[in-house]
Enzyme design. Structure first.
Site, PDB file in Angstrom:
ATOM      1  N   THR A 168      58.067  40.229  27.135  1.00 57.87           N
ATOM      2  CA  THR A 168      58.713  39.105  27.830  1.00 57.87           C
ATOM      3  C   THR A 168      58.083  37.764  27.447  1.00 57.87           C
ATOM      4  O   THR A 168      58.787  36.795  27.132  1.00 57.87           O
ATOM      5  CB  THR A 168      58.558  39.274  29.363  1.00 57.87           C
ATOM      6  OG1 THR A 168      58.671  40.650  29.692  1.00 57.87           O
ATOM      7  CG2 THR A 168      59.577  38.444  30.105  1.00 57.87           C
ATOM      8  N   THR A 169      56.744  37.726  27.499  1.00 57.60           N
ATOM      9  CA  THR A 169      56.025  36.477  27.232  1.00 57.60           C
ATOM     10  C   THR A 169      56.348  35.974  25.822  1.00 57.60           C
ATOM     11  O   THR A 169      56.580  34.784  25.606  1.00 57.60           O
ATOM     12  CB  THR A 169      54.499  36.732  27.354  1.00 57.60           C
ATOM     13  OG1 THR A 169      54.266  37.534  28.520  1.00 57.60           O
ATOM     14  CG2 THR A 169      53.726  35.444  27.460  1.00 57.60           C
ATOM     15  N   TRP A 170      56.384  36.896  24.888  1.00 58.84           N
ATOM     16  CA  TRP A 170      56.638  36.553  23.487  1.00 58.84           C
ATOM     17  C   TRP A 170      58.074  36.054  23.274  1.00 58.84           C
ATOM     18  O   TRP A 170      58.286  35.005  22.667  1.00 58.84           O
ATOM     19  CB  TRP A 170      56.356  37.784  22.618  1.00 58.84           C
ATOM     20  CG  TRP A 170      56.264  37.526  21.160  1.00 58.84           C
ATOM     21  CD1 TRP A 170      56.064  36.318  20.542  1.00 58.84           C
ATOM     22  CD2 TRP A 170      56.344  38.504  20.118  1.00 58.84           C
ATOM     23  NE1 TRP A 170      56.023  36.495  19.180  1.00 58.84           N
ATOM     24  CE2 TRP A 170      56.185  37.824  18.896  1.00 58.84           C
ATOM     25  CE3 TRP A 170      56.525  39.897  20.105  1.00 58.84           C
ATOM     26  CZ2 TRP A 170      56.203  38.492  17.669  1.00 58.84           C
ATOM     27  CZ3 TRP A 170      56.527  40.556  18.888  1.00 58.84           C
ATOM     28  CH2 TRP A 170      56.382  39.858  17.687  1.00 58.84           C
TER      29      TRP A 170
ATOM     30  N   HIS B 153      64.304  40.474  34.769  1.00 56.99           N
ATOM     31  CA  HIS B 153      64.029  41.897  34.526  1.00 56.99           C
ATOM     32  C   HIS B 153      65.173  42.753  35.088  1.00 56.99           C
ATOM     33  O   HIS B 153      65.094  43.970  35.075  1.00 56.99           O
ATOM     34  CB  HIS B 153      62.738  42.334  35.228  1.00 56.99           C
ATOM     35  CG  HIS B 153      61.484  41.792  34.620  1.00 56.99           C
ATOM     36  ND1 HIS B 153      61.298  41.696  33.258  1.00 56.99           N
ATOM     37  CD2 HIS B 153      60.332  41.356  35.185  1.00 56.99           C
ATOM     38  CE1 HIS B 153      60.081  41.216  33.020  1.00 56.99           C
ATOM     39  NE2 HIS B 153      59.484  40.988  34.173  1.00 56.99           N
TER      40      HIS B 153
ATOM     41  N   ARG C 132      60.883  47.795  24.098  1.00 56.69           N
ATOM     42  CA  ARG C 132      59.672  48.190  23.359  1.00 56.69           C
ATOM     43  C   ARG C 132      59.490  49.685  23.531  1.00 56.69           C
ATOM     44  O   ARG C 132      59.935  50.242  24.551  1.00 56.69           O
ATOM     45  CB  ARG C 132      58.488  47.432  23.970  1.00 56.69           C
ATOM     46  CG  ARG C 132      57.177  47.638  23.283  1.00 56.69           C
ATOM     47  CD  ARG C 132      56.075  46.891  24.011  1.00 56.69           C
ATOM     48  NE  ARG C 132      54.865  46.859  23.219  1.00 56.69           N
ATOM     49  CZ  ARG C 132      53.685  46.451  23.655  1.00 56.69           C
ATOM     50  NH1 ARG C 132      53.575  46.019  24.909  1.00 56.69           N
ATOM     51  NH2 ARG C 132      52.640  46.451  22.878  1.00 56.69           N
TER      52      ARG C 132
ATOM     53  N   SER D 108      50.554  49.451  28.361  1.00 54.51           N
ATOM     54  CA  SER D 108      50.449  48.039  28.714  1.00 54.51           C
ATOM     55  C   SER D 108      50.574  47.854  30.233  1.00 54.51           C
ATOM     56  O   SER D 108      49.838  47.087  30.846  1.00 54.51           O
ATOM     57  CB  SER D 108      51.552  47.263  27.981  1.00 54.51           C
ATOM     58  OG  SER D 108      51.410  45.890  28.194  1.00 54.51           O
TER      59      SER D 108
ATOM     60  N   ARG E  13      46.972  41.122  25.918  1.00 56.85           N
ATOM     61  CA  ARG E  13      45.939  42.166  25.844  1.00 56.85           C
ATOM     62  C   ARG E  13      45.661  42.451  24.377  1.00 56.85           C
ATOM     63  O   ARG E  13      44.802  41.858  23.778  1.00 56.85           O
ATOM     64  CB  ARG E  13      46.384  43.418  26.617  1.00 56.85           C
ATOM     65  CG  ARG E  13      45.288  44.416  26.888  1.00 56.85           C
ATOM     66  CD  ARG E  13      45.829  45.640  27.620  1.00 56.85           C
ATOM     67  NE  ARG E  13      46.861  46.328  26.858  1.00 56.85           N
ATOM     68  CZ  ARG E  13      46.638  47.312  25.994  1.00 56.85           C
ATOM     69  NH1 ARG E  13      45.426  47.771  25.831  1.00 56.85           N
ATOM     70  NH2 ARG E  13      47.632  47.861  25.314  1.00 56.85           N
TER      71      ARG E  13
END
Ligand code: A3P
Length: 318
Positions: free
Chosen positions: A73-75, A132, A154, A162, A284
């Site tokens: 999500t962040t990416w 989401h 993913r 994760s 991470r």
């Protein structure tokens, strides 16, 4: 309408209490709403999904980035934001992505509905949101409008690993840590935030086949393998392809580099996002296949078998 929020949440309380319940990840329990598991409280919760369904109004020019938690999500937030805003913010130290966490640059619908001041006040600008929510739970106005949706998934083994690391950093201190074995068992049963994992992916995959110009289906692994081509593909899909001049100037590479794990994680070692979580918990390893350092071979095989069975007949590969 915002004033009604408290009342609306109150009305949902009884409804939520009657829903199927399982041990939770971030919170003590997860509840099943419309076939998927959500927390009863916290940031992205059943209540905020219900409020979104009731109040959220889509515009035809909106863009929605959809993921399950821990799928990148962040990416994807960073990439889409950088692509859409590339003429406004060039790659300089004051680029918003170097000042703020991508989560502060692209709001979730589920949080936006609780804000008294909307993120996008300029009616003419393209609104970029994330969510989401499973496909079938999206607010009706999103289904009814011609807005574009980018879905990123993913491989489930890396999502699981994760997720376990993430929740153990942020779950309530009063709750025990989730062990690998416990997390594995819950995930395989389909009990994960916004899961079952496989149903969430399938929902958007099938919708992307039905509406190929409206829904773009991406994978984290493919994005990792060839970020450059995927960034171009994303720009094409979002209706703002790179010009020849931009390509010659290396704008695509600049965006890839700006959104790289290294660059973003370096920037986000301290501080918190607007909703209070530490910036660093969203970064991470940022690798494909890190699951093999945590899950046993057997666990990997079991997850592979479930995935093969659930995705039978669909062309979903990682
Ligand atoms: P790992 O825990 O495997 O490292 P989400 O953003 O959906 O919460 O997903 C978080 C996962 O994406 C984490 O995976 C995190 O490290 C990884 N990630 C965050 N930023 C990334 C980036 N810029 N490039 C690649 N992966 C990234």
């Amino acid at each position: 309408e915002k004033a009604n929020l408290a009342l609306i949440f109150d009305r949902y309380k009884g409804l939520i209490a009657g829903l199927p319940k399982q041990k939770g990840w971030l919170t003590e329990s997860l509840y099943m709403y419309q076939g998927h598991w959500f927390s009863p409280t916290k940031l992205i919760s059943i209540g905020t999904v219900m409020v979104s369904q009731e109040l959220f109004q889509a515009n035809p020019t909106d863009i929605y980035l959809v993921t399950q938690p821990k799928s990148g999500t962040t990416w994807i937030k960073a990439l889409a934001f950088a692509i859409l805003n590339r003429t406004r913010h060039t790659n300089v130290p004051t680029h918003p992505l170097l000042m703020f966490n991508p989560h502060d640059c692209v709001p979730y619908i589920e949080n936006e509905v609780l804000r008294t001041k909307p993120t996008y006040s300029d009616a003419t600008s393209t609104r970029l949101f994330a969510t989401h929510m499973p496909y079938t739970s999206l607010p009706q106005s999103i289904h009814d409008s011609s807005c574009r949706i980018v879905y990123m998934c993913r491989n489930p083994k890396d999502v699981l690993v994760s997720l376990i690391h993430f929740v153990n950093k942020v779950r309530d201190k009063s709750l025990d840590r989730i062990t690998l074995e416990e997390g594995f068992e819950m995930f395989c049963k389909g009990v994960s935030p916004c899961g079952p994992y496989w149903d969430h992916v399938k929902g958007y995959y099938k919708a992307s086949l039905k509406h190929p110009t409206r829904i773009l289906f991406l994978t984290y692994e493919n994005m990792k393998r060839d970020t450059r081509s995927n960034v171009k593909r994303l720009a094409d899909f979002l209706g703002c392809p790179f010009t020849e001049e931009e390509e010659a100037k290396g704008v695509v590479e600049e965006i890839v580099s700006l959104c790289s794990f290294k660059r973003l994680s370096d920037r986000n070692k301290h501080g918190t996002i607007r909703e209070g979580l530490p910036n660093e918990v969203f970064f991470r390893e940022g690798k494909v296949g890190d699951w093999s350092n945590h899950l046993t071979k057997e666990m990997g095989q079991i997850l592979d078998e479930i995935t093969t069975q659930k995705f039978r007949g669909l062309d979903i590969t990682f």
